[in-house]
Design a protein around this motif. Structure first.
Motif, short mmCIF file in Angstrom:
data_model
loop_
_atom_site.label_atom_id
_atom_site.label_comp_id
_atom_site.label_asym_id
_atom_site.label_seq_id
_atom_site.Cartn_x
_atom_site.Cartn_y
_atom_site.Cartn_z
N ALA A 223 0.83 -1.20 0.00
CA ALA A 223 0.00 0.00 0.00
C ALA A 223 0.86 1.26 0.00
CB ALA A 223 -0.93 -0.01 1.22
N ALA A 224 1.98 1.21 0.72
CA ALA A 224 2.86 2.39 0.80
C ALA A 224 3.50 2.73 -0.54
CB ALA A 224 3.94 2.16 1.86
N VAL A 225 3.70 1.72 -1.40
CA VAL A 225 4.32 1.97 -2.70
C VAL A 225 3.30 1.89 -3.84
CG1 VAL A 225 6.57 1.17 -1.92
CG2 VAL A 225 5.02 -0.46 -2.99
N SER A 226 2.03 1.75 -3.46
CA SER A 226 0.91 1.84 -4.41
C SER A 226 0.91 0.77 -5.50
CB SER A 226 0.88 3.23 -5.06
OG SER A 226 0.78 4.24 -4.08
N ILE A 227 1.23 -0.48 -5.13
CA ILE A 227 1.07 -1.59 -6.06
C ILE A 227 0.43 -2.75 -5.32
CG2 ILE A 227 3.06 -0.92 -7.48
CD1 ILE A 227 4.57 -3.27 -6.27
N SER A 228 0.00 -3.76 -6.05
CA SER A 228 -0.66 -4.90 -5.41
C SER A 228 0.35 -5.76 -4.67
CB SER A 228 -1.37 -5.74 -6.46
OG SER A 228 -0.43 -6.45 -7.26
N PRO A 229 -0.08 -6.44 -3.60
CA PRO A 229 0.83 -7.35 -2.88
C PRO A 229 1.42 -8.42 -3.79
CG PRO A 229 -1.12 -6.92 -1.56
CD PRO A 229 -1.38 -6.31 -2.91
N GLY A 230 0.61 -8.94 -4.73
CA GLY A 230 1.12 -9.98 -5.63
C GLY A 230 2.22 -9.48 -6.52
N HIS A 231 2.05 -8.30 -7.10
CA HIS A 231 3.08 -7.70 -7.97
C HIS A 231 4.34 -7.41 -7.17
CE1 HIS A 231 4.35 -4.19 -10.83
NE2 HIS A 231 5.12 -5.26 -10.96
N LEU A 232 4.15 -6.88 -5.96
CA LEU A 232 5.31 -6.58 -5.12
C LEU A 232 6.08 -7.85 -4.78
CD1 LEU A 232 6.95 -4.58 -3.45
CD2 LEU A 232 5.34 -4.92 -1.58
N THR A 233 5.37 -8.90 -4.42
CA THR A 233 6.02 -10.16 -4.07
C THR A 233 6.86 -10.69 -5.22
OG1 THR A 233 4.31 -10.78 -2.48
CG2 THR A 233 5.62 -12.56 -3.43
N SER A 234 6.27 -10.74 -6.42
CA SER A 234 6.99 -11.31 -7.57
C SER A 234 8.18 -10.44 -7.96
CB SER A 234 6.04 -11.48 -8.76
OG SER A 234 5.50 -10.24 -9.16
N THR A 235 8.04 -9.12 -7.89
CA THR A 235 9.12 -8.22 -8.28
C THR A 235 10.30 -8.33 -7.32
OG1 THR A 235 7.59 -6.66 -9.31
CG2 THR A 235 9.76 -5.82 -8.71
N VAL A 236 10.00 -8.28 -6.03
CA VAL A 236 11.08 -8.32 -5.03
C VAL A 236 11.78 -9.68 -5.07
CG1 VAL A 236 11.60 -8.24 -2.57
CG2 VAL A 236 10.05 -6.56 -3.57
N ARG A 237 11.03 -10.76 -5.17
CA ARG A 237 11.67 -12.08 -5.23
C ARG A 237 12.53 -12.22 -6.48
NH1 ARG A 237 11.08 -17.07 -2.98
NH2 ARG A 237 9.11 -16.64 -1.94
N LYS A 238 12.03 -11.75 -7.61
CA LYS A 238 12.78 -11.87 -8.86
C LYS A 238 14.08 -11.09 -8.80
CE LYS A 238 12.40 -11.02 -13.86
NZ LYS A 238 11.52 -10.52 -14.95
N ARG A 239 14.04 -9.89 -8.23
CA ARG A 239 15.22 -9.01 -8.24
C ARG A 239 16.19 -9.30 -7.11
NH1 ARG A 239 15.71 -7.42 -13.29
NH2 ARG A 239 14.02 -6.09 -14.01
N THR A 240 15.71 -9.84 -6.00
CA THR A 240 16.60 -10.01 -4.85
C THR A 240 16.69 -11.44 -4.35
OG1 THR A 240 14.91 -9.69 -3.11
CG2 THR A 240 15.87 -7.71 -4.09
N GLY A 241 15.78 -12.33 -4.79
CA GLY A 241 15.80 -13.70 -4.32
C GLY A 241 15.17 -13.90 -2.96
N ARG A 242 14.60 -12.85 -2.39
CA ARG A 242 13.95 -12.94 -1.09
C ARG A 242 12.56 -12.34 -1.15
NH1 ARG A 242 17.82 -11.39 4.01
NH2 ARG A 242 19.40 -13.00 3.76
N THR A 243 11.73 -12.70 -0.20
CA THR A 243 10.41 -12.10 -0.10
C THR A 243 10.49 -10.80 0.69
OG1 THR A 243 9.85 -13.20 1.98
CG2 THR A 243 9.39 -14.42 -0.08
N VAL A 244 9.43 -10.01 0.59
CA VAL A 244 9.36 -8.78 1.37
C VAL A 244 9.45 -9.09 2.85
CG1 VAL A 244 7.89 -6.81 1.98
CG2 VAL A 244 8.06 -7.56 -0.41
N GLN A 245 8.72 -10.11 3.31
CA GLN A 245 8.75 -10.44 4.73
C GLN A 245 10.14 -10.86 5.18
OE1 GLN A 245 6.06 -9.93 6.87
NE2 GLN A 245 7.79 -10.10 8.28
N GLU A 246 10.87 -11.58 4.34
CA GLU A 246 12.24 -11.98 4.69
C GLU A 246 13.13 -10.75 4.83
OE1 GLU A 246 12.64 -16.45 2.74
OE2 GLU A 246 12.95 -14.69 1.47
N TRP A 247 12.93 -9.73 3.98
CA TRP A 247 13.73 -8.50 4.11
C TRP A 247 13.35 -7.73 5.36
CZ3 TRP A 247 18.16 -7.89 2.10
CH2 TRP A 247 18.47 -8.37 0.83
#
Length: 306
Positions: A223-247
Motif C-alpha cells: 500500500a505504501a508503494v501503491s502496487i498490489s501485494p502480488g506484484h510486489l512479491t513477484s518483483t522483489v523475489r525476482k530481483r533479490t531472491g527474497r520475499t518482502v517479509q524476509e527482508w
C-alpha cells in the motif's frame, strides 16, 4: 563467518546467506587465484551481503550474470547483494592473484542503514546499490594506487587472522579506507546509482528502513508503494531472491544484533524496539536465523568484547 547455502527455488541460482558467528566481526578477506583456498570453483550463486574482488595481476576470467570478463591488473569488481556470479571453473583464475573482501553493514557501525537499497544514501555503500540485473560493477584501480590497495587488504587479512589487541578497531579502519577508495573510484562512473536503477525496490527498502520498528506486513508495504501485494512479491523475489517479509525480518535482526551487543536492554524490550512485541516469537525468530537464543548471542558477544 560462514556462508550458508539456502535451498534453490526452481532454476534460480544458489543463494548464500551470511551466518554470523557470535563474537566475530562480520568481515572476511580471502585470497583469490589459482591454488588459493578460495579459487572460485563453485556453482552460479548470489550472496545476501556485499563484497569486493580486487586483482593485483591479470589472468583468467570472472563470470558474473551472463558476462565473462577477462581479468586485468587493477580490476576491482563491486559485488552487490543479489548480484549473480556465474558458474566458475577451477582454472578460471589461473595466473591471477587477488583478494576478496566480504562484510555486512554491521561492520560500519550502528548508524548504518540495515536495508540494502537504503544504502544509496550512504557515502561508502552507494556503489553496492546497482541491482542484481546489471551484474557486478567493474572499476579500475590506477597503477599508482595498486600497491597501496594490496597492502591495505593484506593488513586487513592479517588483523582478522592474528587478532592482536585492538584488532577490531584496526579492521574497521582498514575496511573504511577500502570503501572510501571504492566510493571515489565509483563516483565518476556510477552516476545515478544513488537513485538506483530499480526505483520500485528503492522505495520498498525505504519503507522497510523507516517502519521496521513497528508492525509491518506485506500488504502495508504494498500500500505504501501503491502496487498490489502480488506484484510486489513477484518483483522483489525476482530481483533479490527474497520475499518482502524476509527482508523485513532481516532488517529487524540487524538491529536486534546491534542492541544485544551494545546495550543491556532486556530481551523483550529489544524485540519491541525491532517491531516484534511478542518476546517468545522474537526469541524463536532470532534463534531460527542465528542458531542460538538472543541471550546466548549476547553472552558470546559480550565475552568477545564486541
Amino acid at each position: 563467518m560462514r556462508a550458508i547455502r539456502t535451498p534453490r527455488k526452481g532454476a534460480e541460482p544458489a543463494k548464500y546467506a551470511w551466518q554470523p558467528a557470535p563474537g566475530d566481526l562480520p568481515v572476511m578477506a580471502v585470497l583469490l587465484g589459482h591454488g588459493a583456498d578460495f579459487d572460485g570453483s563453485h556453482e552460479a550463486h548470489s550472496h545476501d551481503f556485499p563484497g569486493l574482488a580486487y586483482f593485483e595481476t591479470a589472468g583468467g576470467v570472472v563470470r558474473h550474470g551472463r558476462q565473462v570478463r577477462q581479468v586485468e591488473a587493477g580490476d576491482l569488481f563491486v559485488i552487490a547483494p543479489g548480484d549473480v556470479m556465474g558458474q566458475a571453473h577451477r582454472d578460471d583464475l589461473v595466473d591471477a592473484r587477488g583478494w576478496g573482501v566480504f562484510f555486512t553493514a554491521d561492520a560500519l557501525g550502528p548508524d548504518t542503514p540495515g536495508a540494502h537499497l537504503a544504502w544509496r544514501t550512504h557515502p561508502l555503500l552507494f556503489p553496492f546499490v546497482h541491482g542484481g540485473a546489471t551484474g557486478a560493477l567493474r572499476l579500475k584501480v590506477p597503477v599508482e594506487r595498486r600497491a597501496e590497495w594490496t597492502t591495505r587488504v593484506e593488513a586487513l587479512h592479517e588483523e582478522l587472522v592474528q587478532r592482536p589487541d585492538g584488532y577490531r578497531e584496526a579492521v574497521s579502519a582498514h575496511l573504511t579506507l577500502l570503501l572510501v577508495g571504492v566510493s571515489r573510484l565509483a563516483a565518476d562512473v556510477v552516476g545515478d546509482l544513488r537513485e538506483n536503477a530499480e526505483p520500485l525496490l528503492a522505495e520498498v527498502f525505504d519503507v522497510i528502513e523507516r517502519r521496521y520498528p513497528e508492525p509491518l506486513s506485506l500488504r502495508e508495504v504494498a500500500a505504501a508503494v501503491s502496487i498490489s501485494p502480488g506484484h510486489l512479491t513477484s518483483t522483489v523475489r525476482k530481483r533479490t531472491g527474497r520475499t518482502v517479509q524476509e527482508w523485513i525480518t532481516e532488517r529487524r535482526m540487524v538491529q536486534a544484533r546491534r542492541l544485544l551487543a551494545g546495550t543491556d536492554l532486556p530481551i523483550g524490550d529489544i524485540g519491541r524496539q525491532v517491531g516484534i512485541p511478542d518476546a517468545g516469537y522474537f526469541a524463536r525468530t532470532f534463534g531460527k536465523l542465528h542458531g542460538m537464543s538472543p541471550t546466548r548471542w549476547r553472552r558470546f558477544n559480550h565475552l568477545n568484547g564486541r
